[in-house]
Design an enzyme around this catalytic site. Structure first.
Site, mmCIF file in Angstrom:
data_model
loop_
_atom_site.group_PDB
_atom_site.id
_atom_site.type_symbol
_atom_site.label_atom_id
_atom_site.label_comp_id
_atom_site.label_asym_id
_atom_site.label_seq_id
_atom_site.Cartn_x
_atom_site.Cartn_y
_atom_site.Cartn_z
ATOM 1 N N ALA A 172 110.072 -7.461 13.842
ATOM 2 C CA ALA A 172 109.703 -6.057 13.861
ATOM 3 C C ALA A 172 108.317 -5.885 14.462
ATOM 4 O O ALA A 172 107.974 -4.847 15.000
ATOM 5 C CB ALA A 172 109.729 -5.495 12.453
ATOM 6 N N ASP A 225 102.022 -13.770 4.774
ATOM 7 C CA ASP A 225 103.452 -13.731 5.042
ATOM 8 C C ASP A 225 104.048 -15.124 4.896
ATOM 9 O O ASP A 225 104.675 -15.657 5.809
ATOM 10 C CB ASP A 225 103.689 -13.193 6.464
ATOM 11 C CG ASP A 225 105.160 -12.902 6.751
ATOM 12 O OD1 ASP A 225 105.935 -12.800 5.780
ATOM 13 O OD2 ASP A 225 105.527 -12.804 7.930
#
Lengths: 241, 175
Positions: free
Chosen positions: A26, A148
């Site tokens: 994304a 992340d």
């Protein structure tokens, strides 16, 4: 100047048009391309049309900057991350070392689980979990918060010596520098969520990872305390009141 | 003897490197460069690990020139500046430029197609023995390089010195 800027972005993105896309997320696209005669990986943060252009540029600027800074900070401390070769801040592209002959930790765990029966698979994976715990402890020691952590963002170099685990951390796109146990706790919480949902029945393995994290870090106890807190309330702090 | 590489991002530009040892006219060369008589970068090979390091600096220089964000006045001075781990221009020239007493030099040319004459011109001007660029490793000083780029012992364990050096060059402007 403005015109030049546009031309430039086209030089790099024109080049990328011809290259092979490895992954698309994304946030960015990742290509494999030859750069100055070397095999390299290019991470391009493309512009998001759904965002306001000013905000879009700011976020991309910020994240590109943060990513390369944290990579260098980790490398200085001896934590394996890909070396950066070139950064284009106008088109938000990072050219970096291609870690050849590697698999993601995610694929490695999955294939080990497929190959052998559950208990022996876990047994085989314990050294890897311990290694991940050690490297993360070291990274947090340097006050780098990855932001992340998933098993897809860790690579394992295939080496001749299987006892030697060549773990490489990648994708510092959401990373930041923070000394707060809160942030480090959230980092581990994000990994726990990702780990246990991608790899079913590996609670014991993750526990090994945490044990090794605790054993290799001097500042681990406040982080683990925070982790327990975060588990109860979720990643976001309650802002009510 | 020389090595050339066409830049992937700017295919109209080619970077050529030539290495010389036993150079006798370093003083003269330096003077000509400063007066603008020779258009090339003359680099002291002592602090160079590999030709790739020079390519990284040259690519960045061409890139910054294209977007109009060079820190120094010319493309070739920008190449020298980009090699340095710091953002101090005069220090970069001191470390990476040639000085009057140097007896070896690496010449960098950035050319567009049809400029082959430049190469011959440079070879003619340097009074020294041209050797293959791959022999760079016989002229450099690894201990000094580690010191200059502040490569920590922990980082050395990660792998190549070249990667550590290049990584610092690429990121130095945002530190």
């Amino acid at each position: 100047m403005e015109v030049n800027k546009k031309e430039e972005s086209m030089a790099v993105s024109g080049f990328l048009l011809k290259e092979r896309v490895l992954r698309q997320g994304a946030e960015a696209r990742v290509y494999r391309a030859s750069f100055l005669g070397r095999s390299s990986v290019v991470k391009e943060r493309f512009s998001k049309k759904y965002r306001h252009p000013v905000l879009d540029r700011r976020l991309s600027d910020r994240r590109t900057l943060q990513e390369v800074r944290c990579i260098l900070r980790c490398r200085r401390a001896g934590i394996p991350t890909p070396a950066v070769y070139f950064v284009d801040y106008t088109s938000h592209c990072i050219f970096m070392e291609d870690i050849v002959d590697s698999v993601t930790v995610r694929d490695h765990i999955a294939s080990t689980q497929r190959r052998s029966d559950p208990s022996s698979a876990l047994e085989q994976l314990v050294p890897l979990a311990a290694k991940v715990g050690r490297v993360l402890a070291q990274m947090h020691q340097e006050d780098v918060v990855h932001g992340d952590l998933t098993t897809s963002n860790m690579l394992l170099r295939k080496s001749q010596d299987p006892a030697e685990l060549g773990l490489v951390l990648i994708d510092f796109g959401l990373s930041s520098v923070s000394a707060l146990p809160e942030d480090k706790g959230v980092d581990l919480y994000v990994l726990e969520k990702a780990f246990l949902s991608t790899h079913p029945n590996t609670e014991r393995l993750f526990q090994e990872l945490l044990n090794s994290y605790v054993a290799s870090s001097k500042k681990s106890s406040p982080v683990i305390k925070k982790l327990d807190e975060v588990r109860l309330r979720g990643r976001k702090r309650s802002m009510v009141g | 003897m020389h090595t050339s590489h066409r830049l992937e991002l700017y295919p109209e530009q080619t970077v050529t490197q030539l290495l010389f040892k036993c150079v006798k006219n370093a003083k003269e060369l330096r003077k000509s460069v400063m007066e603008g008589k020779i258009d090339a970068a003359f680099i002291n090979p002592k602090m160079l690990v590999d030709p790739f390091q020079v390519l990284v600096a040259a690519n960045k220089a061409v890139h910054l020139q294209t977007i109009g964000k060079m820190k120094t006045r010319s493309l070739y001075s920008e190449v020298i500046f980009n090699l340095s781990p710091t953002n101090n221009i005069s220090e970069a020239f001191k470390r990476f430029g040639i000085s009057d007493t140097d007896d070896s030099v690496l010449v960098v040319l950035i050319t567009t197609e049809g400029e082959s004459q430049v190469l011959a011109d440079v070879v003619e001007k340097v009074d020294g023995q041209q050797i293959p660029v791959a022999e760079l490793s016989t002229l450099n000083d690894v201990t000094q390089i580690k010191k200059l780029y502040k490569v920590t012992p922990q980082e050395e364990k990660l792998g190549s010195l070249l990667d550590s050096v290049v990584c610092r060059m690429a990121i130095k402007d945002v530190l």
